[in-house]
Design an enzyme around this catalytic site. Structure first.
Site, PDB file in Angstrom:
ATOM      1  N   LYS A 128       0.856  -1.192   0.000  1.00  0.00           N
ATOM      2  CA  LYS A 128       0.000   0.000   0.000  1.00  0.00           C
ATOM      3  C   LYS A 128       0.888   1.237   0.000  1.00  0.00           C
ATOM      4  CE  LYS A 128      -4.455   1.009   0.052  1.00  0.00           C
ATOM      5  NZ  LYS A 128      -5.497   0.309  -0.744  1.00  0.00           N
ATOM      6  N   ASP A 168      -6.762   4.542  -4.995  1.00  0.00           N
ATOM      7  CA  ASP A 168      -7.469   4.408  -3.720  1.00  0.00           C
ATOM      8  C   ASP A 168      -8.139   5.772  -3.511  1.00  0.00           C
ATOM      9  OD1 ASP A 168      -7.686   2.474  -1.253  1.00  0.00           O
ATOM     10  OD2 ASP A 168      -7.281   4.416  -0.358  1.00  0.00           O
TER      11      ASP A 168
END
Length: 448
Positions: A128, A168
């Site tokens: 991430k 995201d």
């Protein structure tokens, strides 16, 4: 060592080594508690230090991101990339641009991504990244300059066989385009598989925009079918109004549900007649305005300033699709008092641990994020496959693959929950199903 003591000891050591990282602690605690019966059955995981290794990222990157605004002022943000686990494939996980981004949040997201990616059945590891840059109110030029600066550093650590970022919160097609353009410029190669969420005219996949929202509904639909129910005529409340929320609402409506509320970070709208999705898409995808604009087009609708108030609305199905910890224990109790029968997490960790316990203790069908919102990364992996083949599947082909992936996640979640004595507990089932594949790969590859 006793399995319970081993898990508790490892958790305490993790907290001490990551002091103050509250969101990361929360994500780890939820997973660790689920794994005690696994370690009782598989002591080889203890002997090989699987837990100690899986909770420590393989690599943590933090870097400066300087850029110049439209007025010529130099701005500096902080960039992150956590490459958490590559046991089953290259690191895979989105980039989040939001002022709340910090190391704890990126680590919690990366840790969750390990198990979510494993659940898809596709060969992708967990990672991430992101920055505390706030894209709201920025011009296209400012966003481009930020993305180019961010990629100038990030490009050293990513690649189609190493680490494949995606979008995201705060990162959509525009941002991915700027990031990909800068990567191509710096590397002098057309490595389409290095980023996913790309535009359709340069290597993107159909259904990628819809994937997380559609996948969420496919998973919740399986939960409902398992109990002899469906979406038909159910009242649905969806928090958020980004990609996940919009396409969850779209698919829920297609399955016969009546979506009556959605939100953004400022407030929420309630439309007793059912949300008009074309209006929401116009406001959010075209005009990029706040959700309160909805009441200009629909006079019967209501707008309320406090966005968390959305959970006081009576509904059959609640779909938190905004951000982490948006449903707390009290809000979970209110939802139950108002008759909720199912909750599906479209965002990452949107329910606190106390809220999750309330749902489970009261027999609510609960689809945890790592299972229910895995559709986005699943289609990202399908995009990688298409890039490798230099080929594109039709919308229907990708959608069918997505539907099958979500069905298999549900099947494996149910199977593991029952096998380890937690029937109907999809939190435990998803954690165990995701963990086993990664743990076995780590065993096979030695102490690395």
């Amino acid at each position: 060592m006793n399995a319970k003591k081993y898990v508790e000891k490892t958790f305490e050591e993790m907290k001490q080594r990551n002091d103050g990282q509250i969101e990361f602690h929360q994500a780890v605690e939820e997973v660790f508690k689920s794994l005690i019966p696994v370690f009782e059955k598989h002591p080889e995981y203890i002997e090989n230090g699987i837990l100690e290794r899986i909770v420590e990222p393989e690599r943590q990157l933090m870097f400066r991101v300087p850029w110049v605004d439209d007025n010529g002022n130099v701005k500096v943000n902080r960039g992150f990339r956590i490459q958490f686990n590559s046991a089953i494939g290259p690191y895979k996980g989105g980039l989040r641009l939001h002022p709340t981004v910090n190391l704890s949040i990126i680590k919690f997201l990366g840790f969750e991504q390990i198990f979510k990616n494993s659940l898809t059945g596709l060969p992708i590891g967990g990672g991430k990244g992101g920055s505390d840059f706030d894209p709201k109110g920025k011009s296209d030029g400012e966003i481009m300059r930020f993305c180019q600066s961010f990629m100038t550093e990030l490009c050293k650590y990513i690649g189609q066989y190493m680490d494949v970022p995606a979008g995201d919160i705060g990162v959509g097609g525009r941002e991915i385009g700027y990031l990909f353009g800068q990567y191509k410029r710096l590397k002098s190669t057309y490595e389409a598989g290095v980023l996913t969420g790309k535009g359709l005219n340069y290597g993107g996949s159909l259904v990628r925009k819809e994937a997380t929202g559609y996948g969420l509904i496919y998973f919740v639909d399986e939960m409902l079918k398992g109990k002899g129910m469906s979406f038909k005529d159910k009242k649905v409340v969806v928090s958020g109004s980004g990609n996940v929320a919009i396409y969850a609402m779209e698919k829920a409506q297609q399955l016969g549900a009546k979506v009556i509320a959605c939100s953004d970070s400022n407030g929420y709208i309630y439309d007793k007649n059912g949300i008009d999705l074309d209006t929401v898409k116009k406001i959010k995808e075209v005009e990029r305005k706040r959700i309160k604009e909805y009441i200009k087009y629909h006079k019967d609708a209501e707008y309320h300033e406090e966005h968390r108030g959305i959970w006081t609305i009576q509904c059959d199905i609640a779909l938190p699709c905004a951000t982490q910890n948006e449903i707390n224990e009290q809000e979970a109790k209110v939802l139950i008092e108002n008759g909720v029968i199912a909750v599906g997490e479209g965002a990452n960790m949107p329910s606190t641990l106390d809220a999750v316990n309330v749902f489970l203790q009261n027999g609510v069908l609960f689809g945890p994020a790592k299972a229910a919102n895995a559709g986005g990364v699943a289609v990202s992996a399908l995009e990688m496959s298409q890039n490798s083949m230099r080929y594109s599947w039709t919308f229907e082909e990708v959608d069918e693959r997505l539907n099958n992936i979500m069905k298999n996640i549900y099947i494996n979640t149910v199977k593991c929950a029952e096998e380890y004595g937690y029937k109907d507990n999809y939190v435990v089932g998803a954690n165990i199903a995701g963990f086993l594949k990664v743990a076995d790969a780590m065993l096979a590859q030695g102490i690395v």
